[in-house]
Design an enzyme around this catalytic site. Structure first.
Site, PDB file in Angstrom:
ATOM      1  N   GLY A  37     -30.241   4.144 -17.940  1.00 56.98           N
ATOM      2  CA  GLY A  37     -31.178   3.536 -16.995  1.00 56.98           C
ATOM      3  C   GLY A  37     -32.598   3.482 -17.545  1.00 56.98           C
ATOM      4  O   GLY A  37     -33.564   3.479 -16.778  1.00 56.98           O
ATOM      5  N   ASN A  90     -17.655   2.488 -26.329  1.00 58.30           N
ATOM      6  CA  ASN A  90     -17.322   3.670 -25.530  1.00 58.30           C
ATOM      7  C   ASN A  90     -18.095   3.710 -24.200  1.00 58.30           C
ATOM      8  O   ASN A  90     -17.678   4.388 -23.275  1.00 58.30           O
ATOM      9  CB  ASN A  90     -17.629   4.918 -26.366  1.00 58.30           C
ATOM     10  N   ILE A  93     -18.728   3.018 -16.965  1.00 59.65           N
ATOM     11  CA  ILE A  93     -19.043   3.697 -15.707  1.00 59.65           C
ATOM     12  C   ILE A  93     -17.846   3.616 -14.759  1.00 59.65           C
ATOM     13  O   ILE A  93     -16.940   2.809 -14.967  1.00 59.65           O
ATOM     14  CB  ILE A  93     -20.264   3.052 -14.990  1.00 59.65           C
ATOM     15  N   THR A  94     -17.894   4.437 -13.710  1.00 64.80           N
ATOM     16  CA  THR A  94     -16.954   4.283 -12.596  1.00 64.80           C
ATOM     17  C   THR A  94     -17.771   4.043 -11.317  1.00 64.80           C
ATOM     18  O   THR A  94     -18.910   4.528 -11.202  1.00 64.80           O
ATOM     19  CB  THR A  94     -16.101   5.550 -12.372  1.00 64.80           C
ATOM     20  N   PHE A 150      -5.341   4.629  -7.837  1.00 69.90           N
ATOM     21  CA  PHE A 150      -5.819   4.541  -6.454  1.00 69.90           C
ATOM     22  C   PHE A 150      -7.345   4.695  -6.469  1.00 69.90           C
ATOM     23  O   PHE A 150      -7.872   5.645  -7.040  1.00 69.90           O
ATOM     24  CB  PHE A 150      -5.178   5.672  -5.626  1.00 69.90           C
ATOM     25  N   TYR A 155     -12.261  -0.556 -12.044  1.00 70.53           N
ATOM     26  CA  TYR A 155     -12.169   0.145 -13.335  1.00 70.53           C
ATOM     27  C   TYR A 155     -10.832  -0.150 -14.017  1.00 70.53           C
ATOM     28  O   TYR A 155     -10.785  -0.421 -15.221  1.00 70.53           O
ATOM     29  CB  TYR A 155     -12.336   1.640 -13.057  1.00 70.53           C
ATOM     30  N   PRO A 185      -7.833   7.071 -23.219  1.00 66.87           N
ATOM     31  CA  PRO A 185      -7.879   8.489 -22.873  1.00 66.87           C
ATOM     32  C   PRO A 185      -7.350   8.740 -21.473  1.00 66.87           C
ATOM     33  O   PRO A 185      -7.516   7.912 -20.572  1.00 66.87           O
ATOM     34  CB  PRO A 185      -9.376   8.830 -22.923  1.00 66.87           C
ATOM     35  N   GLY A 186      -6.742   9.881 -21.292  1.00 63.10           N
ATOM     36  CA  GLY A 186      -6.412  10.341 -19.955  1.00 63.10           C
ATOM     37  C   GLY A 186      -7.637  10.996 -19.351  1.00 63.10           C
ATOM     38  O   GLY A 186      -8.773  10.634 -19.672  1.00 63.10           O
ATOM     39  N   ILE A 188     -10.345  13.415 -19.174  1.00 62.29           N
ATOM     40  CA  ILE A 188     -11.031  14.260 -20.148  1.00 62.29           C
ATOM     41  C   ILE A 188     -12.121  15.036 -19.401  1.00 62.29           C
ATOM     42  O   ILE A 188     -12.820  14.457 -18.550  1.00 62.29           O
ATOM     43  CB  ILE A 188     -11.665  13.392 -21.271  1.00 62.29           C
TER      44      ILE A 188
HETATM   45  N1  CAA Z   1      -2.328   7.581  -3.182  1.00 65.76           N
HETATM   46  C1  CAA Z   1      -2.035   7.134  -1.945  1.00 65.76           C
HETATM   47  N2  CAA Z   1      -2.837   7.311  -0.884  1.00 65.76           N
HETATM   48  C2  CAA Z   1      -3.951   7.999  -1.073  1.00 65.76           C
HETATM   49  C3  CAA Z   1      -4.303   8.517  -2.330  1.00 65.76           C
HETATM   50  C4  CAA Z   1      -3.438   8.288  -3.408  1.00 65.76           C
HETATM   51  N3  CAA Z   1      -3.705   8.743  -4.651  1.00 65.76           N
HETATM   52  N4  CAA Z   1      -5.497   9.142  -2.223  1.00 65.76           N
HETATM   53  C5  CAA Z   1      -5.856   9.020  -0.932  1.00 65.76           C
HETATM   54  N5  CAA Z   1      -4.933   8.344  -0.232  1.00 65.76           N
HETATM   55  C6  CAA Z   1      -4.956   7.985   1.166  1.00 65.76           C
HETATM   56  C7  CAA Z   1      -5.523   9.094   2.037  1.00 65.76           C
HETATM   57  O1  CAA Z   1      -4.536  10.010   2.378  1.00 65.76           O
HETATM   58  C8  CAA Z   1      -6.050   8.305   3.223  1.00 65.76           C
HETATM   59  O2  CAA Z   1      -4.945   7.934   4.015  1.00 65.76           O
HETATM   60  P1  CAA Z   1      -5.114   7.669   5.617  1.00 65.76           P
HETATM   61  O3  CAA Z   1      -6.095   6.551   5.758  1.00 65.76           O
HETATM   62  O4  CAA Z   1      -3.720   7.332   6.062  1.00 65.76           O
HETATM   63  O5  CAA Z   1      -5.614   8.979   6.167  1.00 65.76           O
HETATM   64  C9  CAA Z   1      -6.572   7.059   2.589  1.00 65.76           C
HETATM   65  O6  CAA Z   1      -5.867   6.907   1.350  1.00 65.76           O
HETATM   66  C10 CAA Z   1      -8.065   7.185   2.291  1.00 65.76           C
HETATM   67  O7  CAA Z   1      -8.537   5.921   1.994  1.00 65.76           O
HETATM   68  P2  CAA Z   1     -10.099   5.674   1.907  1.00 65.76           P
HETATM   69  O8  CAA Z   1     -10.345   4.241   1.596  1.00 65.76           O
HETATM   70  O9  CAA Z   1     -10.770   6.192   3.167  1.00 65.76           O
HETATM   71  O10 CAA Z   1     -10.455   6.569   0.660  1.00 65.76           O
HETATM   72  P3  CAA Z   1     -11.660   7.585   0.471  1.00 65.76           P
HETATM   73  O11 CAA Z   1     -12.918   6.826   0.700  1.00 65.76           O
HETATM   74  O12 CAA Z   1     -11.411   8.812   1.245  1.00 65.76           O
HETATM   75  O13 CAA Z   1     -11.536   7.965  -1.054  1.00 65.76           O
HETATM   76  C11 CAA Z   1     -11.676   7.514  -3.418  1.00 65.76           C
HETATM   77  C12 CAA Z   1     -11.287   6.973  -2.044  1.00 65.76           C
HETATM   78  C13 CAA Z   1     -13.191   7.785  -3.486  1.00 65.76           C
HETATM   79  C14 CAA Z   1     -11.372   6.429  -4.416  1.00 65.76           C
HETATM   80  C15 CAA Z   1     -10.893   8.790  -3.727  1.00 65.76           C
HETATM   81  O14 CAA Z   1      -9.524   8.535  -3.478  1.00 65.76           O
HETATM   82  C16 CAA Z   1     -11.045   9.223  -5.173  1.00 65.76           C
HETATM   83  O15 CAA Z   1     -12.068   9.725  -5.600  1.00 65.76           O
HETATM   84  N6  CAA Z   1      -9.982   9.057  -5.962  1.00 65.76           N
HETATM   85  C17 CAA Z   1      -9.964   9.441  -7.368  1.00 65.76           C
HETATM   86  C18 CAA Z   1     -10.140   8.234  -8.192  1.00 65.76           C
HETATM   87  C19 CAA Z   1     -10.023   8.639  -9.643  1.00 65.76           C
HETATM   88  O16 CAA Z   1      -9.028   9.186 -10.102  1.00 65.76           O
HETATM   89  N7  CAA Z   1     -11.058   8.343 -10.415  1.00 65.76           N
HETATM   90  C20 CAA Z   1     -11.049   8.708 -11.793  1.00 65.76           C
HETATM   91  C21 CAA Z   1     -12.467   8.867 -12.226  1.00 65.76           C
HETATM   92  S1  CAA Z   1     -12.560   9.471 -13.878  1.00 65.76           S
HETATM   93  C22 CAA Z   1     -12.154   8.165 -14.808  1.00 65.76           C
HETATM   94  O17 CAA Z   1     -11.994   7.090 -14.365  1.00 65.76           O
HETATM   95  C23 CAA Z   1     -12.038   8.403 -16.296  1.00 65.76           C
HETATM   96  C24 CAA Z   1     -10.758   7.941 -16.794  1.00 65.76           C
HETATM   97  O18 CAA Z   1     -10.715   6.966 -17.513  1.00 65.76           O
HETATM   98  C25 CAA Z   1      -9.519   8.691 -16.519  1.00 65.76           C
END
Ligand code: CAA
Length: 248
Positions: A37, A90, A93-94, A150, A155, A185-186, A188
């Site tokens: 930034g 490399n 953002i997310t 999910f 991304y 990458p998975g 990390i």
């Molecule tokens: N599968 C299925 N359902 C799921 C779920 C999943 N994995 N996770 C949550 N839910 C469901 C909940 O149980 C809830 O259900 P109900 O509505 O029936 O109660 C619903 O989905 C929630 O939906 P919302 O839209 O309200 O979701 P939220 O705002 O609470 O959260 C989110 C959404 C912020 C995306 C959160 O799920 C999250 O942070 N997920 C992780 C995402 C992730 O893995 N990011 C990786 C970042 S690191 C990276 O990206 C580096 C890399 O390369 C690996």
């Protein structure tokens, strides 16, 4: 022989720092690209930290979402060091959100930063690589581009797109000594992962067969391998490094 020159975008970040250090250990003149930034003092602090660890790594400012900024960044590096032999895309953002809540900004920011930037930066260096008859382009994608995640429609789309780009460009430049590859990458252990709520994060960790999050060095090792001169027969491929979380 003069040192080969490697540019790592997002070089001051979690995975980026490990990649920079590994490439220095391998004998490259490494430059760490940063944006932060526009907070230049953050990059300066990083550079001081690296120096304290014995790594002399110059930093280069560039907003990878802007064509002109990429151009200025590359021109500066060419002026100060020479043409780039190894580009590691490399920077990324997310902006996690389920699709039903995702706004236009969350979509556009991720597509621009994680995918369009790869076109910009690669486009800025590819003609020099072709003219030199040598180059390594390494795109850091994600397991979530391979399997979908999910809360990451933006991304996952960008990271999957990155590999399509890799496969297309690899064909265009293969005959001129330039390879283009993707690493996926998975999860990390970096600040990016720590932004995921703990409960969700812990659930993800339990599904990684090796039983731990990856280390940035796990990815740096793959970059080092693909960047090597002897990796000239490997192009257009994707190397998954995810602790067994996704096998396909
Ligand atoms: N599968 C299925 N359902 C799921 C779920 C999943 N994995 N996770 C949550 N839910 C469901 C909940 O149980 C809830 O259900 P109900 O509505 O029936 O109660 C619903 O989905 C929630 O939906 P919302 O839209 O309200 O979701 P939220 O705002 O609470 O959260 C989110 C959404 C912020 C995306 C959160 O799920 C999250 O942070 N997920 C992780 C995402 C992730 O893995 N990011 C990786 C970042 S690191 C990276 O990206 C580096 C890399 O390369 C690996």
């Amino acid at each position: 022989m003069a040192k080969r020159i490697a540019l790592v975008t997002g070089g001051t970040g979690g995975i980026g720092s490990a990649i920079c250090k590994k490439l220095v250990d391998d004998g490259y003149q490494v430059i760490a690209g940063y944006y932060s930034g526009g907070k230049h003092e953050k990059a300066q602090k990083w550079q001081e930290q690296m120096a304290a660890e014995g790594y002399d790594i110059p930093v280069a400012f560039g907003n990878i979402t802007e064509w002109e900024s990429c151009e200025a960044c590359i021109e500066g590096i060419k002026r100060d060091f020479g043409t780039i032999d190894v580009l590691v895309n490399n920077g990324g953002i997310t902006r996690d959100s389920t699709l039903r809540k995702m706004n236009q900004e969350q979509w556009v920011d991720v597509i621009n930063t994680d995918l369009t930037s790869v076109f910009y930066m690669t486009r800025m260096v590819v003609n020099d690589m072709l003219a030199n008859g040598y180059g390594r382009i390494i795109n850091i994608s994600s397991v979530n581009g391979e399997k979908g995640q999910f809360g990451q429609a933006n991304y996952s789309a960008a990271k999957a797109g990155m590999h399509g780009f890799t496969k297309a460009v690899a064909q265009e430049v293969a005959s001129k000594g330039v390879t283009v590859n993707t690493i996926s990458p998975g999860y990390i252990a970096t600040p990016m992962i720590m932004e995921v709520p703990e409960e969700i994060r812990e659930g993800i960790r339990k599904n990684i067969p090796v039983g731990r999050f990856g280390k940035p060095e796990d990815i740096a090792r793959v970059v080092s391998f693909l960047a090597h001169e002897d990796a000239s027969f490997i192009t257009g491929t994707n190397v998954s490094a995810n602790g067994g979380q996704y096998m396909h």
